[in-house]
Write an enzyme that holds these catalytic residues in place. Sequence first.
Site, PDB file in Angstrom:
ATOM      1  N   LYS A  10     -30.030 -11.030  35.676  1.00  0.00           N
ATOM      2  CA  LYS A  10     -29.411  -9.725  35.948  1.00  0.00           C
ATOM      3  C   LYS A  10     -28.040  -9.871  36.637  1.00  0.00           C
ATOM      4  O   LYS A  10     -27.700 -10.945  37.147  1.00  0.00           O
ATOM      5  CB  LYS A  10     -30.363  -8.888  36.800  1.00  0.00           C
ATOM      6  CG  LYS A  10     -31.683  -8.572  36.084  1.00  0.00           C
ATOM      7  CD  LYS A  10     -32.524  -7.600  36.908  1.00  0.00           C
ATOM      8  CE  LYS A  10     -33.817  -7.265  36.206  1.00  0.00           C
ATOM      9  NZ  LYS A  10     -34.575  -6.213  36.928  1.00  0.00           N
ATOM     10  N   TYR A  50     -34.253   0.374  28.989  1.00  0.00           N
ATOM     11  CA  TYR A  50     -35.241   0.743  30.017  1.00  0.00           C
ATOM     12  C   TYR A  50     -35.820   2.142  29.795  1.00  0.00           C
ATOM     13  O   TYR A  50     -36.313   2.752  30.737  1.00  0.00           O
ATOM     14  CB  TYR A  50     -34.605   0.641  31.408  1.00  0.00           C
ATOM     15  CG  TYR A  50     -34.552  -0.775  31.955  1.00  0.00           C
ATOM     16  CD1 TYR A  50     -35.720  -1.469  32.287  1.00  0.00           C
ATOM     17  CD2 TYR A  50     -33.341  -1.425  32.157  1.00  0.00           C
ATOM     18  CE1 TYR A  50     -35.688  -2.755  32.793  1.00  0.00           C
ATOM     19  CE2 TYR A  50     -33.293  -2.730  32.668  1.00  0.00           C
ATOM     20  CZ  TYR A  50     -34.473  -3.384  32.981  1.00  0.00           C
ATOM     21  OH  TYR A  50     -34.449  -4.652  33.490  1.00  0.00           O
ATOM     22  N   ASN A 113     -33.184  -7.607  41.507  1.00  0.00           N
ATOM     23  CA  ASN A 113     -34.212  -8.654  41.613  1.00  0.00           C
ATOM     24  C   ASN A 113     -33.997  -9.853  40.682  1.00  0.00           C
ATOM     25  O   ASN A 113     -34.936 -10.515  40.271  1.00  0.00           O
ATOM     26  CB  ASN A 113     -35.615  -8.053  41.456  1.00  0.00           C
ATOM     27  CG  ASN A 113     -35.839  -7.411  40.102  1.00  0.00           C
ATOM     28  OD1 ASN A 113     -34.941  -7.346  39.291  1.00  0.00           O
ATOM     29  ND2 ASN A 113     -37.060  -6.950  39.865  1.00  0.00           N
ATOM     30  N   HIS A 116     -35.362 -10.378  34.797  1.00  0.00           N
ATOM     31  CA  HIS A 116     -36.357  -9.528  34.140  1.00  0.00           C
ATOM     32  C   HIS A 116     -37.297 -10.443  33.362  1.00  0.00           C
ATOM     33  O   HIS A 116     -36.868 -11.458  32.825  1.00  0.00           O
ATOM     34  CB  HIS A 116     -35.656  -8.575  33.171  1.00  0.00           C
ATOM     35  CG  HIS A 116     -36.603  -7.869  32.248  1.00  0.00           C
ATOM     36  ND1 HIS A 116     -37.333  -6.774  32.636  1.00  0.00           N
ATOM     37  CD2 HIS A 116     -36.968  -8.134  30.965  1.00  0.00           C
ATOM     38  CE1 HIS A 116     -38.096  -6.382  31.618  1.00  0.00           C
ATOM     39  NE2 HIS A 116     -37.896  -7.197  30.594  1.00  0.00           N
ATOM     40  N   GLU A 127     -38.218  -6.137  23.183  1.00  0.00           N
ATOM     41  CA  GLU A 127     -37.038  -6.464  23.994  1.00  0.00           C
ATOM     42  C   GLU A 127     -36.199  -7.568  23.343  1.00  0.00           C
ATOM     43  O   GLU A 127     -34.970  -7.509  23.355  1.00  0.00           O
ATOM     44  CB  GLU A 127     -37.487  -6.855  25.403  1.00  0.00           C
ATOM     45  CG  GLU A 127     -38.066  -5.648  26.150  1.00  0.00           C
ATOM     46  CD  GLU A 127     -38.764  -5.994  27.456  1.00  0.00           C
ATOM     47  OE1 GLU A 127     -39.267  -5.071  28.102  1.00  0.00           O
ATOM     48  OE2 GLU A 127     -38.807  -7.198  27.831  1.00  0.00           O
TER      49      GLU A 127
HETATM   50  P1  CMP Z   1     -37.695  -5.251  35.673  1.00  0.00           P
HETATM   51  O1  CMP Z   1     -38.745  -6.297  35.566  1.00  0.00           O
HETATM   52  O2  CMP Z   1     -36.393  -5.523  35.042  1.00  0.00           O
HETATM   53  O3  CMP Z   1     -38.275  -3.881  35.091  1.00  0.00           O
HETATM   54  C1  CMP Z   1     -37.975  -2.611  35.609  1.00  0.00           C
HETATM   55  C2  CMP Z   1     -37.083  -2.682  36.800  1.00  0.00           C
HETATM   56  O4  CMP Z   1     -37.007  -1.519  37.561  1.00  0.00           O
HETATM   57  C3  CMP Z   1     -37.602  -3.721  37.755  1.00  0.00           C
HETATM   58  O5  CMP Z   1     -37.431  -4.996  37.211  1.00  0.00           O
HETATM   59  C4  CMP Z   1     -36.825  -3.408  39.010  1.00  0.00           C
HETATM   60  O6  CMP Z   1     -35.592  -4.078  39.056  1.00  0.00           O
HETATM   61  C5  CMP Z   1     -36.589  -1.919  38.855  1.00  0.00           C
HETATM   62  N1  CMP Z   1     -37.367  -1.209  39.867  1.00  0.00           N
HETATM   63  C6  CMP Z   1     -38.694  -1.159  39.976  1.00  0.00           C
HETATM   64  N2  CMP Z   1     -39.040  -0.413  41.050  1.00  0.00           N
HETATM   65  C7  CMP Z   1     -37.884   0.012  41.607  1.00  0.00           C
HETATM   66  C8  CMP Z   1     -37.568   0.802  42.718  1.00  0.00           C
HETATM   67  N3  CMP Z   1     -38.527   1.316  43.506  1.00  0.00           N
HETATM   68  N4  CMP Z   1     -36.257   1.016  43.007  1.00  0.00           N
HETATM   69  C9  CMP Z   1     -35.286   0.509  42.220  1.00  0.00           C
HETATM   70  N5  CMP Z   1     -35.528  -0.262  41.128  1.00  0.00           N
HETATM   71  C10 CMP Z   1     -36.818  -0.508  40.837  1.00  0.00           C
END
Ligand code: CMP
Length: 138
Positions: A10, A50, A113, A116, A127
């Site tokens: 990311k 998403y 984070n 993904h 995806e």
């Molecule tokens: P990802 O695995 O890419 O899939 C969905 C994403 O939504 C997740 O990682 C997080 O980065 C994001 N996400 C999930 N929960 C939250 C939250 N409470 N606030 C902001 N982003 C979130």
Amino acid sequence: MSNRTFTMIKPDAVRAGNIGNILQMINAAGFRIVAMKYTHLTMTSAGKFYEIHKERPFYGELCEFMSSGPIVAAILEKDNAVADFRTLIGATNPANAAEGTIRKKYAASVGENAVHGSDSDENAAIEGNFFFSELERF
Ligand code: CMP
């Protein structure tokens, strides 16, 4: 048992200079790279990727963040790929991620984070198809 998953490194991890470190961990864990590209999502394409989360309160923030800079998208291959990759990356919230996982090492928050990982075989296929044609898979 699946043998392919999909990942993105990311924008936060790209900005921090961690593409190489993360790819090294992915290779060391036994994943083979089937397809890979360095690209930049727009708000529209991030929103489409998403779409499954569009009713969530964090959807707008997620799309803003995912279009805030370049990413690395990849299809990865290994026995039990979806589950093993989720183990390698750790919990969505890095505060809950196990020691030694990619998110424990490189992620700052639940929103930013670092990586993904697909959550099912079905989503791994959807995806991967979002980013790659058959001609881009080796
Ligand atoms: P990802 O695995 O890419 O899939 C969905 C994403 O939504 C997740 O990682 C997080 O980065 C994001 N996400 C999930 N929960 C939250 C939250 N409470 N606030 C902001 N982003 C979130």
